[in-house]
Design an enzyme around this catalytic site. Structure first.
Site, PDB file in Angstrom:
ATOM      1  CG  PHE B 121      -1.150   9.917 -28.351  1.00 60.76           C
ATOM      2  CD1 PHE B 121      -1.862  11.098 -28.484  1.00 60.76           C
ATOM      3  CD2 PHE B 121      -0.067   9.695 -29.187  1.00 60.76           C
ATOM      4  CE1 PHE B 121      -1.492  12.046 -29.428  1.00 60.76           C
ATOM      5  CE2 PHE B 121       0.308  10.636 -30.140  1.00 60.76           C
ATOM      6  CZ  PHE B 121      -0.403  11.810 -30.258  1.00 60.76           C
ATOM      7  CD  GLN B 245       8.069   6.454 -33.701  1.00 62.20           C
ATOM      8  OE1 GLN B 245       7.921   7.633 -33.391  1.00 62.20           O
ATOM      9  NE2 GLN B 245       7.784   5.472 -32.866  1.00 62.20           N
ATOM     10  CG  HIS B 247       3.981   9.596 -37.255  1.00 59.72           C
ATOM     11  ND1 HIS B 247       2.703   9.464 -37.752  1.00 59.72           N
ATOM     12  CD2 HIS B 247       3.854  10.142 -36.030  1.00 59.72           C
ATOM     13  CE1 HIS B 247       1.850   9.920 -36.836  1.00 59.72           C
ATOM     14  NE2 HIS B 247       2.519  10.340 -35.791  1.00 59.72           N
ATOM     15  CG  LEU B 257       3.264  14.513 -37.612  1.00 61.49           C
ATOM     16  CD1 LEU B 257       3.513  13.022 -37.616  1.00 61.49           C
ATOM     17  CD2 LEU B 257       4.014  15.166 -36.460  1.00 61.49           C
ATOM     18  CD  GLU B 260       0.344   7.468 -32.103  1.00 64.92           C
ATOM     19  OE1 GLU B 260       1.441   7.587 -32.675  1.00 64.92           O
ATOM     20  OE2 GLU B 260       0.220   6.894 -31.022  1.00 64.92           O
ATOM     21  NE  ARG B 291       3.776   7.987 -33.167  1.00 68.06           N
ATOM     22  CZ  ARG B 291       4.237   9.156 -32.749  1.00 68.06           C
ATOM     23  NH1 ARG B 291       5.534   9.387 -32.740  1.00 68.06           N
ATOM     24  NH2 ARG B 291       3.395  10.083 -32.352  1.00 68.06           N
ATOM     25  CG  HIS B 358       7.963  10.969 -36.630  1.00 67.12           C
ATOM     26  ND1 HIS B 358       7.625  12.256 -36.985  1.00 67.12           N
ATOM     27  CD2 HIS B 358       7.508  10.794 -35.364  1.00 67.12           C
ATOM     28  CE1 HIS B 358       6.987  12.838 -35.965  1.00 67.12           C
ATOM     29  NE2 HIS B 358       6.929  11.977 -34.963  1.00 67.12           N
ATOM     30  NE  ARG B 399       9.531   9.671 -30.198  1.00 70.97           N
ATOM     31  CZ  ARG B 399       8.381  10.241 -30.569  1.00 70.97           C
ATOM     32  NH1 ARG B 399       7.359  10.297 -29.748  1.00 70.97           N
ATOM     33  NH2 ARG B 399       8.261  10.747 -31.782  1.00 70.97           N
TER      34      ARG B 399
END
Lengths: 261, 600
Positions: B121, B245, B247, B257, B260, B291, B358, B399
Site C-alpha cells: 500500500f 486528503q 485520494h 473511490l 490504492e 496520496r 477523501h 494520512r
C-alpha cells in the site's frame, strides 16, 4: 406547504432543476405517502431533466432539492455499498444509486417513464421510507456473529483459502433488504425470516471457524425458517451485490437435511 | 421531549463508534457500564463500509516487517506533522487490532498457509523507505465493509443498544468550578421529529468526516461534519483543518473511490501518452508513493497538458496487465464500479481517474486516550472523540492509506475503554435547565423560516468554490476567493428556508442543519489554509511550494469566537475579511524521528 396534489404532472414546476447539456426529459412517477397529510399512498409524476449517465438517485435528489422538499428517501454512499436506497424501480427491487438512466430509456422516441415505489412487505412510513426494524429483528434472530467456544488463540485462527472461499459470496451482504422484500413468501407472511437473514446465517454456518451452526440451523428449522422458501429466485435477481441468494438458502436446507456443513 | 440516562453514550456507528461501544461494554474492566450508540443512519450504512484496500499492521505474515517501520512510515507520510508518540501507539497496537477483528470473525483473505494475507500500500515501506512492503491486511477490496459488518455483528452479539436515525445536534456542557464538563447530548429523532435529551457520564464522538464541503468526493451524502461542527460552535478548537486528503484515484468526474490496493496489486498510473509518470515524481516507490504526492503529480500532469480525455482533465489507472483473475478475486468491487458507472471494463481498458476529496486529517483534538481537548492540552472531562472526527494526531498533514481503518480500531477502542473507566469513577453531572434550548431553537427556526434561499443552491455553490479554490493546489488568491464565497454563502444561509414543515422523516430540515455545519467547517478549513504559508502533506500552496519547518512545524488550532468573546478579541484580519475565527498553534510531539526531506 399545501398537501401534495394527486397525480398531475402539470402541477409540478420542475423548471428550477438544472438541465445540463445533453440531458433529456424523463417522467419519474413516485408512490408518495405523507402520514401527516395523506390517508393512503398515491402516485405523483415529475418531468425532469436527466443525463443517460445519471443514477435514479440523482433524479430523486433533484426533485427533493428543486421541486418538493417533502419528498423523503434514504441515501448515503450513492455507489451501492451502504444499502440505504433500496426501492422498487419499475417494479423490481434495486438500489437507486446503482441504476443508470441509460438502462431505463424507452425505445424509439417515446418518453421514458420511471416508476419508483418503496420496497414491499415493510410498512411505508413516508414516501420511500419503510420501517426497517422487522428486517433487522429477523437478522438478529439468526445469531449473525461468530460463535466460538474454548480459549481464544493468541494469534489469528488458521483458515485455508478454500475454507475462506466457501462462504465468500454471503459475506458481501449489505443488509439493504432488496432480497427479503422481493420475496412473495415474505410479502404474505412477514414473520418469515426472509432471504437476508438466511444469507447472514449461511455466512457463519459455512465459516470453518464457527461453532454455532447447530444453534443457527435449529432456529432456521423453525416454521418461519428456511422451509418457507419456494425458490422463486426473486431474491437472487434483486441482490445488488450479486449474491447467489437462492443457492445459499438451498445450501442451508441441505445442511439441515443431511446434518452436514 | 424525551429523557434518557446512560453511563457511556457513543455518537456515530461507523467503525470508531462501534469499536468504542464494544470496548466500553466488554473490555473496559468497568462493571457493565450502560452503553448506547446513537447514529443518524443505521449502523451498517456508515461510510466505514466504503473503505476498500485494507488495514496495515506489521504482522510480518508474508515478509519481514515490524511496527517501528510502520511508525516511521506514518510519521514520514504525515510530512513530520504527525505526533510521534501517537503514531507509535497506533503502529504497535495495530497488530492486536487486526487479530481482535479476526477473532470477532472478520473474513480476511488468507495466505497459502492459512494466515492473514497482506499486500502493498502507498507509503508503507520496508526498513525506512527501502522498498514497498506487504503490510495491509485485507478482505478483497471490501475491507471496510467487512470491518463494519464484523463490528456490527459483535455489537449484536453483546446486545449493545442502538438508537437508529437519531441525529445528534448538540453536546451539553455543564459549567463546574473546574471548568466545563460534558454531561449529555441532544438528539433529533428522524421518524418523529422529537427532541431527545441524553444524559451520560461520558460521551464519545465518532461522527466521521465532512467531505461534502467538496463537490467531487468519495464521501457519502451524510458526511457533513456534524460532530466537528457541534464542537466548533461551542468555542472549542479544531486542529489541523487545512489538511484535507485528496485520494488520487477517484472515478473521473464522479469521485467514486478506486482503492490504492489496485496499485498495491500492481496497477499503474499513466498520462495521455501512456507514460508511467510517477517514475518522475517518486523514483523508488513510484505509484505507491503517499496520496498527497500522487494526487499533486496527477494534477500537475493535467495542468501541464498531459491529461487524457476530450477535456484532457484526467489520467488513467491501468489495470489491464493484472489479468481478469486478480481483478475478479482481489479487486472485484472497483472493477464493478468502473463497469457500472463509467461503462469501462478495467480488464481491457485503462480507467479514467482524478483526485477526489477523501479524508480530513484534522478534527477534534484529542490525546491518545481519545479525551477531547479544549485547548492545546486541557482535557474536557467526559468528552471523547475517535476516528475521522478526531485529530490525535496520528496522520499529521497526510494520512497513509489503510491507516484510517487502523485509527478507528485502535483509537475507537482506546476511547471506548477510557470513556467506560471514566464513567465508572464519576457521577452523572447535572444538565443545565436550558440543555435543549439551542437545538429546539434551531429546529423551530428552520421549520418556520420563510426566507428565499434554498439549501441545494447554497450547498452547490459551496462545493463548487471549494473544488475550484481549496482543493489539491491552493494559493493566497484562490483561498481568499473561497473565504469570501463562504462568507457570502453564510450570510445567505441566514435566509434559508425549508419546504417540509412536518415532523415525520423531515430530511429537508436536517439537510439545512447539515449545511450549516458544512459552512462552518469550510470556513475553518480555508482560514487555516490561508494562514499556513508553506506546502506540507495534504496542503499544497503554489505560492509557498516548500515545507517551512522554522515557522510551520506546528499544529493549527482553530477557534470560533462566541458572541461574548468577540468584543475582547478583535478578528485577526488575516485576509482582510472580518472573521469570527481565532487561530492558535500547538507544538508537534517528537520522539525518535528528526524531520528530513521527504523523498520516495
Amino acid at each position: 406547504m399545501a398537501s401534495p396534489t394527486p397525480t398531475d404532472t402539470a402541477a409540478h414546476d420542475t423548471s428550477q432543476i438544472p438541465a445540463p447539456e445533453g440531458s433529456i426529459t424523463v417522467t419519474v412517477r413516485i408512490l408518495r405517502f405523507n402520514p401527516e397529510f395523506d390517508d393512503e399512498p398515491h402516485w405523483e409524476s415529475y418531468d425532469v431533466p436527466a443525463l443517460p449517465t445519471d443514477r435514479v438517485l440523482n433524479l430523486l435528489i433533484n426533485i427533493k432539492s428543486y421541486v418538493d422538499g417533502t419528498l423523503s428517501f434514504r441515501r448515503s454512499c450513492a455507489h451501492g455499498i451502504c444499502g440505504s436506497d433500496a426501492m422498487q424501480i419499475n417494479g423490481v427491487n434495486r438500489l437507486a444509486c446503482k441504476v443508470l438512466i441509460k438502462d431505463l430509456l424507452a425505445k424509439g422516441n417515446k418518453r421514458t417513464t420511471i416508476s419508483v415505489a418503496p420496497i414491499k412487505g415493510l410498512p411505508q412510513m413516508k414516501d420511500l421510507y419503510v420501517d426497517m426494524e422487522p428486517f433487522f429483528e429477523a437478522f438478529k434472530a439468526v445469531k449473525p456473529y461468530l460463535i466460538a467456544y474454548g480459549n481464544e488463540p493468541t494469534h489469528e485462527r488458521i483458515q485455508s483459502q478454500a475454507d475462506r472461499e466457501r462462504f465468500d459470496d454471503t459475506t458481501k451482504c449489505i443488509l439493504c433488504a432488496c432480497c427479503t422484500t422481493s420475496c412473495p413468501v415474505f410479502w404474505s407472511d412477514g414473520s418469515y425470516f426472509g432471504p437476508a437473514a438466511i444469507v447472514n446465517a449461511h455466512r457463519f454456518i459455512f465459516d470453518s471457524r464457527d461453532e454455532g451452526s447447530e444453534e443457527r440451523l435449529d432456529i432456521l428449522n423453525d416454521t418461519e425458517g428456511v422451509w418457507r422458501c419456494r425458490t422463486t429466485f426473486n431474491c437472487t435477481d434483486a441482490c445488488p451485490r450479486g449474491i447467489q441468494v437462492t443457492k445459499a438458502i438451498q445450501e442451508v436446507k441441505q445442511a439441515l437435511l443431511f446434518k452436514r456443513v | 421531549m424525551q429523557f434518557h440516562k446512560y453511563d457511556v453514550l457513543i455518537v456515530g456507528a461507523g467503525g470508531a463508534g462501534m469499536r468504542a461501544a464494544i470496548a466500553s461494554a466488554t473490555e473496559s474492566g468497568a462493571t457493565s457500564p450502560r452503553t448506547a450508540v446513537l447514529t443518524k443512519l443505521y449502523p451498517t450504512r456508515s461510510h466505514t463500509g466504503a473503505a476498500q484496500g485494507g488495514m496495515c499492521a506489521a504482522l510480518a505474515n508474508v515478509e519481514e516487517d515490524n511496527w517501528e517501520w510502520h511508525t516511521f512510515d506514518t510519521v514520514k507520510g504525515g510530512d513530520y506533522l504527525t505526533d510521534q508518540d501517537a503514531a507509535e501507539i497506533m503502529a504497535k497496537e495495530a497488530i492486536d487490532a487486526v487479530l481482535d477483528l479476526e477473532k470477532m470473525g472478520l473474513p480476511f483473505n488468507r495466505t497459502e498457509e492459512g494466515r492473514i494475507d497482506q499486500r502493498r500500500f502507498g507509503g508503507h515501506t520496508r526498513d525506512h523507505g527501502k522498498a514497498a512492503v506487504r503490510r495491509s491486511c485485507y478482505a478483497a477490496d471490501r475491507t471496510g465493509h467487512m470491518i463494519l459488518q464484523t463490528l456490527y455483528q459483535t455489537c449484536v452479539k453483546h446486545g449493545i443498544e442502538f438508537f437508529n436515525e437519531f441525529y445528534v445536534l448538540d453536546v451539553v456542557l455543564t459549567d463546574t468550578e473546574n471548568g466545563p464538563v460534558a454531561s449529555g447530548a441532544i438528539a433529533y429523532e428522524l421518524a418523529t421529529g422529537e427532541i431527545h435529551v441524553f444524559q451520560a457520564k461520558s460521551i464519545v464522538f465518532a461522527t466521521g468526516g465532512f467531505g461534502k464541503v467538496f463537490k467531487t468526493t468519495s464521501n457519502a451524502h451524510t458526511l457533513t461534519g456534524d460532530g466537528m461542527g457541534i464542537y466548533f460552535r461551542k468555542g472549542l478548537p479544531l486542529e489541523d483543518m487545512e489538511f484535507y486528503q485528496f485520494h488520487p484515484t477517484g472515478l473521473a468526474g464522479l469521485g467514486i473511490l478506486l482503492t490504492e490496493g489496485a496499485r498495491g496489486e500492481g496497477a499503474i498510473l499513466r498520462n495521455e501518452s501512456g507514460e508511467r509518470f510517477m517514475e518522475r515524481y517518486a523514483p523508488t516507490i513510484k505509484d505507491l508513493a503517499p496520496r498527497d504526492i500522487v494526487a499533486r503529480s496527477m494534477v500537475l500532469e493535467v495542468l501541464e497538458g498531459r491529461g487524457a480525455g476530450p477535456e484532457k482533465d484526467y489520467v488513467f489507472l491501468d489495470c489491464t496487465h493484472l489479468g481478469e483473475e486478480v481483478l475478479e478475486t482481489k479487486l472485484p468491487d472497483i472493477t464493478e464500479f468502473a463497469r457500472t458507472y463509467l461503462g469501462i471494463d478495467p480488464v481491457y481498458e485503462p480507467v479514467p481517474v482524478y483526485p477526489t476529496a477523501h479524508y480530513a486529517m484534522g478534527g477534534i483534538p484529542t490525546n491518545v486516550d481519545g479525551e477531547a481537548l479544549r485547548d492545546n492540552d486541557t482535557v474536557l472531562p467526559g468528552l471523547y472523540a475517535a476516528g475521522e472526527v478526531a485529530c490525535v494526531s496520528v496522520h499529521g498533514s497526510n494520512r497513509l492509506g489503510t491507516n484510517s481503518l487502523l485509527d478507528i480500531n485502535v483509537f475507537g477502542r482506546r476511547a471506548g475503554m477510557a470513556a467506560a473507566r471514566y464513567a465508572a469513577r464519576s457521577e452523572h453531572v447535572e444538565l443545565p435547565d436550558d440543555a435543549a434550548e439551542t437545538v429546539e431553537g434551531m429546529v423551530q427556526h428552520l421549520r418556520t423560516a420563510t426566507g428565499g434561499e434554498r439549501v441545494a443552491d447554497i450547498r452547490t455553490e459551496l462545493q463548487q468554490t471549494m473544488d475550484s479554490n481549496a482543493a489539491v493546489y491552493r494559493t493566497e488568491d484562490t483561498l481568499k476567493q473561497a473565504l469570501s464565497d463562504v462568507h457570502a454563502l453564510k450570510e445567505r444561509y441566514g435566509r434559508v428556508a425549508v419546504q417540509d414543515k412536518g415532523k415525520r422523516f423531515n430530511t429537508d430540515l436536517l439537510e439545512a442543519v447539515e449545511l450549516g455545519f458544512l459552512l462552518d467547517l469550510a470556513e475553518a478549513l480555508v482560514t487555516t489554509a490561508l494562514a499556513r504559508k508553506e506546502s506540507r502533506g495534504g496542503h499544497a500552496r503554489e505560492d509557498y511550494p516548500d515545507r517551512d519547518d522554522v515557522n510551520f512545524m506546528r499544529h493549527s488550532m482553530c477557534y470560533k469566537l462566541l458572541p461574548e468573546q468577540k468584543e475582547e478579541n478583535a478578528p485577526l484580519g488575516l485576509t482582510g475579511f472580518t472573521s469570527d475565527i481565532r487561530l492558535d498553534y500547538k507544538p508537534v510531539v517528537f520522539t525518535r524521528y528528526e524531520p528530513m526531506e521527504r523523498k520516495y
